[in-house]
Scaffold this motif. Structure first.
Motif, PDB file in Angstrom:
ATOM      1  N   SER A  13     -29.795  -1.859 -35.479  1.00 52.38           N
ATOM      2  CA  SER A  13     -29.039  -1.377 -34.329  1.00 52.38           C
ATOM      3  C   SER A  13     -28.443  -2.534 -33.534  1.00 52.38           C
ATOM      4  CB  SER A  13     -29.955  -0.536 -33.432  1.00 52.38           C
ATOM      5  OG  SER A  13     -29.266  -0.103 -32.280  1.00 52.38           O
ATOM      6  N   ILE A  14     -29.235  -3.581 -33.307  1.00 59.31           N
ATOM      7  CA  ILE A  14     -28.737  -4.733 -32.546  1.00 59.31           C
ATOM      8  C   ILE A  14     -27.665  -5.476 -33.337  1.00 59.31           C
ATOM      9  CG2 ILE A  14     -29.393  -6.975 -31.592  1.00 59.31           C
ATOM     10  CD1 ILE A  14     -32.064  -5.778 -30.855  1.00 59.31           C
ATOM     11  N   ALA A  15     -27.872  -5.637 -34.643  1.00 53.58           N
ATOM     12  CA  ALA A  15     -26.864  -6.310 -35.480  1.00 53.58           C
ATOM     13  C   ALA A  15     -25.545  -5.551 -35.447  1.00 53.58           C
ATOM     14  CB  ALA A  15     -27.378  -6.447 -36.912  1.00 53.58           C
ATOM     15  N   THR A  16     -25.617  -4.223 -35.508  1.00 50.96           N
ATOM     16  CA  THR A  16     -24.398  -3.407 -35.453  1.00 50.96           C
ATOM     17  C   THR A  16     -23.740  -3.513 -34.083  1.00 50.96           C
ATOM     18  OG1 THR A  16     -25.459  -1.856 -36.988  1.00 50.96           O
ATOM     19  CG2 THR A  16     -23.478  -1.112 -35.869  1.00 50.96           C
ATOM     20  N   GLU A  17     -24.540  -3.511 -33.040  1.00 51.65           N
ATOM     21  CA  GLU A  17     -24.003  -3.618 -31.684  1.00 51.65           C
ATOM     22  C   GLU A  17     -23.326  -4.965 -31.461  1.00 51.65           C
ATOM     23  OE1 GLU A  17     -25.708  -3.048 -27.120  1.00 51.65           O
ATOM     24  OE2 GLU A  17     -26.942  -2.496 -28.853  1.00 51.65           O
ATOM     25  N   LEU A  18     -23.941  -6.046 -31.938  1.00 46.44           N
ATOM     26  CA  LEU A  18     -23.323  -7.367 -31.816  1.00 46.44           C
ATOM     27  C   LEU A  18     -22.071  -7.470 -32.666  1.00 46.44           C
ATOM     28  CD1 LEU A  18     -26.487  -9.663 -31.829  1.00 46.44           C
ATOM     29  CD2 LEU A  18     -25.036  -9.087 -29.881  1.00 46.44           C
ATOM     30  N   ASN A  19     -22.044  -6.758 -33.792  1.00 42.38           N
ATOM     31  CA  ASN A  19     -20.846  -6.743 -34.619  1.00 42.38           C
ATOM     32  C   ASN A  19     -19.694  -6.045 -33.885  1.00 42.38           C
ATOM     33  OD1 ASN A  19     -19.476  -7.165 -37.223  1.00 42.38           O
ATOM     34  ND2 ASN A  19     -19.536  -4.943 -37.370  1.00 42.38           N
ATOM     35  N   PHE A  20     -20.005  -4.943 -33.197  1.00 39.32           N
ATOM     36  CA  PHE A  20     -18.991  -4.293 -32.360  1.00 39.32           C
ATOM     37  C   PHE A  20     -18.488  -5.253 -31.279  1.00 39.32           C
ATOM     38  CE2 PHE A  20     -21.054  -0.025 -33.420  1.00 39.32           C
ATOM     39  CZ  PHE A  20     -20.042   0.332 -34.296  1.00 39.32           C
ATOM     40  N   MET A  21     -19.401  -5.996 -30.678  1.00 43.07           N
ATOM     41  CA  MET A  21     -19.036  -6.919 -29.617  1.00 43.07           C
ATOM     42  C   MET A  21     -18.140  -8.038 -30.147  1.00 43.07           C
ATOM     43  SD  MET A  21     -21.610  -8.936 -27.004  1.00 43.07           S
ATOM     44  CE  MET A  21     -22.413  -7.380 -26.564  1.00 43.07           C
ATOM     45  N   TYR A  22     -18.492  -8.581 -31.315  1.00 40.62           N
ATOM     46  CA  TYR A  22     -17.670  -9.639 -31.912  1.00 40.62           C
ATOM     47  C   TYR A  22     -16.254  -9.135 -32.182  1.00 40.62           C
ATOM     48  CZ  TYR A  22     -15.673 -12.448 -35.676  1.00 40.62           C
ATOM     49  OH  TYR A  22     -14.823 -13.189 -36.453  1.00 40.62           O
ATOM     50  N   GLU A  23     -16.140  -7.964 -32.780  1.00 38.42           N
ATOM     51  CA  GLU A  23     -14.819  -7.460 -33.133  1.00 38.42           C
ATOM     52  C   GLU A  23     -14.004  -7.097 -31.900  1.00 38.42           C
ATOM     53  OE1 GLU A  23     -15.698  -4.298 -35.841  1.00 38.42           O
ATOM     54  OE2 GLU A  23     -15.767  -5.637 -37.575  1.00 38.42           O
ATOM     55  N   ALA A  24     -14.664  -6.653 -30.841  1.00 38.80           N
ATOM     56  CA  ALA A  24     -13.933  -6.341 -29.612  1.00 38.80           C
ATOM     57  C   ALA A  24     -13.404  -7.596 -28.926  1.00 38.80           C
ATOM     58  CB  ALA A  24     -14.835  -5.564 -28.656  1.00 38.80           C
ATOM     59  N   LEU A  25     -14.103  -8.711 -29.066  1.00 41.25           N
ATOM     60  CA  LEU A  25     -13.722  -9.941 -28.370  1.00 41.25           C
ATOM     61  C   LEU A  25     -12.805 -10.836 -29.188  1.00 41.25           C
ATOM     62  CD1 LEU A  25     -17.160 -10.925 -26.772  1.00 41.25           C
ATOM     63  CD2 LEU A  25     -15.172  -9.967 -25.599  1.00 41.25           C
ATOM     64  N   TYR A  26     -12.884 -10.767 -30.509  1.00 41.74           N
ATOM     65  CA  TYR A  26     -12.192 -11.762 -31.332  1.00 41.74           C
ATOM     66  C   TYR A  26     -11.280 -11.170 -32.405  1.00 41.74           C
ATOM     67  CZ  TYR A  26     -15.812 -14.637 -29.204  1.00 41.74           C
ATOM     68  OH  TYR A  26     -16.639 -15.264 -28.299  1.00 41.74           O
ATOM     69  N   THR A  27     -11.155  -9.857 -32.478  1.00 41.82           N
ATOM     70  CA  THR A  27     -10.257  -9.242 -33.458  1.00 41.82           C
ATOM     71  C   THR A  27      -9.393  -8.192 -32.767  1.00 41.82           C
ATOM     72  OG1 THR A  27     -11.698  -7.406 -34.139  1.00 41.82           O
ATOM     73  CG2 THR A  27     -12.083  -9.545 -35.190  1.00 41.82           C
ATOM     74  N   LYS A  28      -8.545  -7.533 -33.544  1.00 38.29           N
ATOM     75  CA  LYS A  28      -7.652  -6.511 -33.002  1.00 38.29           C
ATOM     76  C   LYS A  28      -8.261  -5.115 -33.013  1.00 38.29           C
ATOM     77  CE  LYS A  28      -3.237  -8.597 -34.404  1.00 38.29           C
ATOM     78  NZ  LYS A  28      -2.013  -8.370 -35.206  1.00 38.29           N
ATOM     79  N   VAL A  29      -9.522  -5.010 -33.328  1.00 34.93           N
ATOM     80  CA  VAL A  29     -10.094  -3.695 -33.585  1.00 34.93           C
ATOM     81  C   VAL A  29     -10.015  -2.787 -32.365  1.00 34.93           C
ATOM     82  CG1 VAL A  29     -12.451  -4.319 -32.944  1.00 34.93           C
ATOM     83  CG2 VAL A  29     -12.079  -2.576 -34.681  1.00 34.93           C
ATOM     84  N   TYR A  30     -10.120  -3.345 -31.172  1.00 35.54           N
ATOM     85  CA  TYR A  30     -10.057  -2.541 -29.953  1.00 35.54           C
ATOM     86  C   TYR A  30      -8.697  -1.862 -29.808  1.00 35.54           C
ATOM     87  CZ  TYR A  30     -13.301  -1.951 -26.051  1.00 35.54           C
ATOM     88  OH  TYR A  30     -14.250  -1.473 -25.182  1.00 35.54           O
ATOM     89  N   VAL A  31      -7.644  -2.542 -30.242  1.00 30.54           N
ATOM     90  CA  VAL A  31      -6.295  -1.993 -30.132  1.00 30.54           C
ATOM     91  C   VAL A  31      -6.008  -1.019 -31.261  1.00 30.54           C
ATOM     92  CG1 VAL A  31      -3.848  -2.595 -30.138  1.00 30.54           C
ATOM     93  CG2 VAL A  31      -5.472  -4.041 -28.940  1.00 30.54           C
ATOM     94  N   VAL A  32      -6.470  -1.339 -32.460  1.00 30.74           N
ATOM     95  CA  VAL A  32      -6.154  -0.525 -33.632  1.00 30.74           C
ATOM     96  C   VAL A  32      -6.897   0.806 -33.600  1.00 30.74           C
ATOM     97  CG1 VAL A  32      -6.248  -0.437 -36.146  1.00 30.74           C
ATOM     98  CG2 VAL A  32      -5.627  -2.561 -35.004  1.00 30.74           C
ATOM     99  N   HIS A  33      -8.174   0.801 -33.179  1.00 31.38           N
ATOM    100  CA  HIS A  33      -8.977   2.026 -33.209  1.00 31.38           C
ATOM    101  C   HIS A  33      -8.676   2.902 -31.997  1.00 31.38           C
ATOM    102  CE1 HIS A  33     -11.666   1.718 -36.676  1.00 31.38           C
ATOM    103  NE2 HIS A  33     -11.629   0.420 -36.489  1.00 31.38           N
ATOM    104  N   SER A  34      -7.499   3.494 -32.033  1.00 28.83           N
ATOM    105  CA  SER A  34      -7.083   4.472 -31.030  1.00 28.83           C
ATOM    106  C   SER A  34      -5.961   5.283 -31.654  1.00 28.83           C
ATOM    107  CB  SER A  34      -6.607   3.785 -29.740  1.00 28.83           C
ATOM    108  OG  SER A  34      -5.470   2.989 -29.977  1.00 28.83           O
ATOM    109  N   ARG A  35      -5.651   6.409 -31.078  1.00 24.86           N
ATOM    110  CA  ARG A  35      -4.581   7.238 -31.639  1.00 24.86           C
ATOM    111  C   ARG A  35      -3.257   6.503 -31.646  1.00 24.86           C
ATOM    112  NH1 ARG A  35      -5.716  13.274 -29.007  1.00 24.86           N
ATOM    113  NH2 ARG A  35      -7.796  13.579 -29.970  1.00 24.86           N
ATOM    114  N   ARG A  36      -2.986   5.809 -30.547  1.00 28.22           N
ATOM    115  CA  ARG A  36      -1.749   5.032 -30.493  1.00 28.22           C
ATOM    116  C   ARG A  36      -1.757   3.926 -31.535  1.00 28.22           C
ATOM    117  NH1 ARG A  36      -0.611   2.333 -24.838  1.00 28.22           N
ATOM    118  NH2 ARG A  36      -0.700   4.547 -24.270  1.00 28.22           N
ATOM    119  N   GLY A  37      -2.942   3.277 -31.713  1.00 30.82           N
ATOM    120  CA  GLY A  37      -3.036   2.213 -32.706  1.00 30.82           C
ATOM    121  C   GLY A  37      -2.832   2.718 -34.114  1.00 30.82           C
ATOM    122  N   TYR A  38      -3.433   3.881 -34.434  1.00 25.20           N
ATOM    123  CA  TYR A  38      -3.238   4.457 -35.763  1.00 25.20           C
ATOM    124  C   TYR A  38      -1.768   4.790 -36.012  1.00 25.20           C
ATOM    125  CZ  TYR A  38      -8.328   5.102 -35.630  1.00 25.20           C
ATOM    126  OH  TYR A  38      -9.678   4.902 -35.537  1.00 25.20           O
TER     127      TYR A  38
END
Length: 755
Positions: free
Chosen positions: A280-305
């Motif tokens: 659970s912690i590894a997955t949570e930190l993976n979410f945190m990494y992708e939110a801070l250093y990748t485009k995943v926050y922008v892509v994972h939305s209806r507008r992004g899709y």
């Protein structure tokens, strides 16, 4: 007066003018391909051989694309650019460079500080789009056969560059504060209440104040949905991690969990086994990494899709246009480059799509709509089980290697740094001078000895010269890290031991903030007080904790642990001995080789470490312990025995004073005290090391923990988040209450209520 010859010949100038743009176009495409494939390795490896190439590619990618756009813009005013078709083709390349400037989905920033530079990228977007439009405008005519493909390619170029700028903005601290901070709560209308109270009091009306406690409006909407079911499987862990991640992002801006968030996460983690908690912690930190250093926050939305689908379709349409186009008048090599750019754009979008589908984000979102589909659920379960760090059955080597390279969420290893090993190896080789003898056979032997002596002297001289050079350029720190840093896989039993220790402390914290602060501020004395207070050597060992700073304590306990570990007559302590050894090396590694992380707790750790190394080298050279360069456990054990043989009846400070910060012989005193605990020695040492690790985890800045995610992750970050989940914090919010005040008149039951 004769003119001087040009430093660069005309033939080289001609080659440069002909190939510069084409070279930088292909370089830009190559760097984009490299980044999208290898940038995810940042969260899976802490090796410099992986991180440095990614860092260089990230810096070069923007430079190459910007330079290429400048070359295209300057070529439009060049009268010798060739046929009009060639100019049209150059204009067709400009949107590709906008696409490259948008960067791959797998990396938008190297460090968190890069996210704060989003205004620079916004200005870059504006200027580069203007430059690309200028190039397109210069070739805008009915004779331009590439007019429509170029227009279509501007769509994905603007989308990708805009996505990058917005992703940087959303990951910046200013945006996080605006997003995470709750809606301001002014509370009841105090002025209105006081006006009512004053008017009734002035009218001499009998009134009575009644105060009741109630929950705030926000807390009424809190639902404890985590872990509602009896069975917690891999999909439930991902869902829970996704929910908790949105709360954990507040830790990045130094917020603390409120009462209900803390209660929710604590109730959830108390039910988890150690392995599930780790996942659970590894997955949570993976979410945190992708939110801070990748485009995943922008892509994972209806507008992004929608935007991502639009840009992919636009690239495919441009590809079809160019494929069906009559290419008469174009250079064949330029046509090949254009096909490479088109194939590259389609391939990079396809790779990004596959990563999007296989991400934990997709599983957390899709499962809500596919719970009743058994086939999809089974596939998700098998995939998530494949990604786990520890599994009950050993997979084939090829699958395990694939998982480590492509699917693991962090490096899954613990680094280490050993003080005694470092001191011995830094002593260098001891060269024995040859004894000169005369005789028929002795002369030959003497010559061989002399040549060997001369060879060793040359090697030592070159070694000293090498050290001076790297010290001059400030690279000794990097050399020490690459040479002396060790790495071993995190043992499941070690994590279980840490988990159980913190879980037992969380039961003591409960809702008492005072106990929570005591546990967070403890550096080993809590364990000594709770478990060994009745031991006859308790007071003597407790004296080693008095007036000892954190960095001094780590160094002392590390050396003392080494001495106890290599004592043959007492054994290595079994599992608890291995836990102590691993955590001892790891904490010293953090103190010495992660100064940015430990800066808030390290004190003068670097100065103390250097003084202690100098004293150890002086002692080992005098005792000829480091005369053999091939070190092993036998040599380390010999060094520990020689240290323990020193009479420490008088405290070192009474002999040396306090000018030197060395703690070498203070550690000897501590080791001798620990050995008096006999059978319970290793349980004590391992528990103290968990407390020292917990102290470091809770007192390091949250942004430093987030930065470690780009270097493979660290165990200390897992402990930091685990403590937060268990509610072990220094700042614990109590239950939020909102007073409900009533003014009641005794004769007239007129009630004013403020909510």
């Amino acid at each position: 007066m004769a003119s001087s010859a040009a430093p660069i010949s005309d033939s080289l100038k001609k080659i440069w003018d002909q190939w510069n743009l084409r070279s930088f176009i292909m370089l830009s495409l190559t760097l984009q391909t490299f980044l999208i494939l290898f940038a995810p390795l940042r969260k899976r490896s802490s090796s410099k051989w992986v991180i440095v190439p990614i860092w260089l590619a990230y810096l070069l990618a923007d430079w190459a694309a910007n330079f290429a756009i400048g070359l295209i813009a300057s070529s439009q005013t060049n009268t010798d650019q060739g046929s009009p078709e060639n100019g049209n083709l150059l204009a067709f390349w400009a949107p590709f460079l906008l696409l490259h400037l948008g960067g791959p989905d797998t990396i938008i920033a190297i460090a968190m500080e890069d996210n704060a530079l989003w205004p620079r990228h916004l200005l870059g977007l504006i200027f580069q789009v203007v430059a690309a439009m200028y190039v397109f405008g210069m070739q805008f005519s009915n004779q331009n056969k590439l007019l429509w493909p170029t227009l279509f390619l501007f769509v994905p170029g603007l989308v990708k560059y805009g996505e990058r700028t917005r992703a940087l903005y959303l990951a910046s601290l200013e945006s996080l504060k605006e997003t995470i901070l709750a809606v301001p709560e002014p509370g009841p209308d105090y002025a209105k209440y006081m006006d009512e109270y004053s008017s009734r009091k002035a009218a001499h009306l009998p009134i009575k104040i009644e105060i009741k406690e109630g929950r705030s409006s926000d807390s009424k909407n809190v639902t404890y949905r985590l872990g509602e079911g009896d069975v917690i499987d891999n999909i439930t862990l991902v869902e829970g991690a996704h929910h908790l991640f949105q709360i954990s992002m507040g830790l990045i801006i130094d917020l603390v969990f409120d009462y209900h968030q803390r209660k929710e996460s604590r109730a959830y983690f108390i039910k988890l086994e150690s392995g599930d908690a780790f996942t659970s912690i590894a997955t949570e930190l993976n979410f945190m990494y992708e939110a801070l250093y990748t485009k995943v926050y922008v892509v994972h939305s209806r507008r992004g899709y929608l935007l991502r689908a639009t840009s992919f379709i636009a690239v495919c349409i441009a590809f079809v246009f160019f494929y069906r186009l009559e290419k008469h008048g174009f250079h064949s090599f330029d046509v090949g480059i254009t096909y490479s750019l088109l194939f590259g754009a389609v391939a990079l979008d396809s790779i990004a799509l596959s990563m999007l589908i296989l991400s934990d984000w997709t599983i957390a979102v899709v499962y809500k709509y596919c719970k009743k589909c058994c086939v999809v659920t089974d596939l998700m379960m098998k995939y998530l089980e494949f990604k786990r760090s520890w599994r009950p059955t050993t997979p084939p080597k090829c699958l395990e290697r694939t998982r480590k390279i492509l699917f693991r969420r962090w490096c899954e290893s613990v680094s280490g740094f050993n003080f005694i090993d470092y001191s011995l190896r830094e002593c260098g080789r001891s060269v024995v001078r040859p004894v000169y003898r005369f005789g028929i056979f002795e002369i030959y032997r003497t010559v061989i000895r002399f040549l060997g002596y001369l060879y060793h002297r040359i090697i030592i001289f070159l070694g000293h010269l090498y050290l001076r050079i790297i010290k001059f350029f400030g690279l000794k720190y990097l050399r020490d890290e690459m040479k002396y840093r060790s790495s071993k896989r995190l043992d499941e039993n070690l994590w279980k031991f840490i988990f159980d220790e913190l879980k037992s402390k969380s039961s003591e914290v409960a809702d008492d903030p005072k106990i929570g602060r005591e546990i967070c501020s403890s550096q080993g004395d809590w364990v000594l007080l709770k478990k060994y207070e009745k031991h006859p050597e308790y007071k003597n060992l407790l004296a080693c904790f008095v007036d000892v700073t954190y960095d001094r304590r780590i160094l002392m306990w590390h050396i003392a642990t080494e001495m106890c570990y290599y004592r043959v007559d007492t054994g290595n302590g079994g599992e608890h001995g291995e836990y102590s050894k691993t955590l001892s090396d790891y904490l010293l590694y953090l103190l010495i080789m992660q100064p940015a992380l430990m800066s808030s707790v390290a004190g003068i750790g670097q100065k103390r470490f250097r003084d202690t190394v100098a004293e150890a080298k002086k002692f080992f050279k005098k005792g000829r312990v480091g005369s053999n360069v091939n070190l092993g456990e036998g040599k380390l054990g010999e060094a520990c025995y020689k240290l323990l043989d020193v009479d420490t009846g008088v405290k070192p400070v009474n002999v040396k004073g306090n000018r030197s910060k060395s703690v070498l012989f203070d550690a000897c005193i501590l080791a001798k005290q620990l050995m008096k605990f006999e059978d319970s020695k290793w349980e004590l040492i391992s528990s103290v090391w968990v407390e020292l690790l917990s102290y470091a985890a809770s007192h390091c800045r949250a942004q430093s923990h987030a930065q470690l995610l780009t270097k493979g992750g660290e165990l200390v970050t897992f402990v930091w988040l685990l403590m937060a989940r268990f509610g072990i914090e220094e700042d614990i919010q109590v239950l939020e209450v909102q007073a409900r005040v009533k003014l009641i008149m005794e004769k007239q039951p007129d009630v004013f209520q403020s909510n």
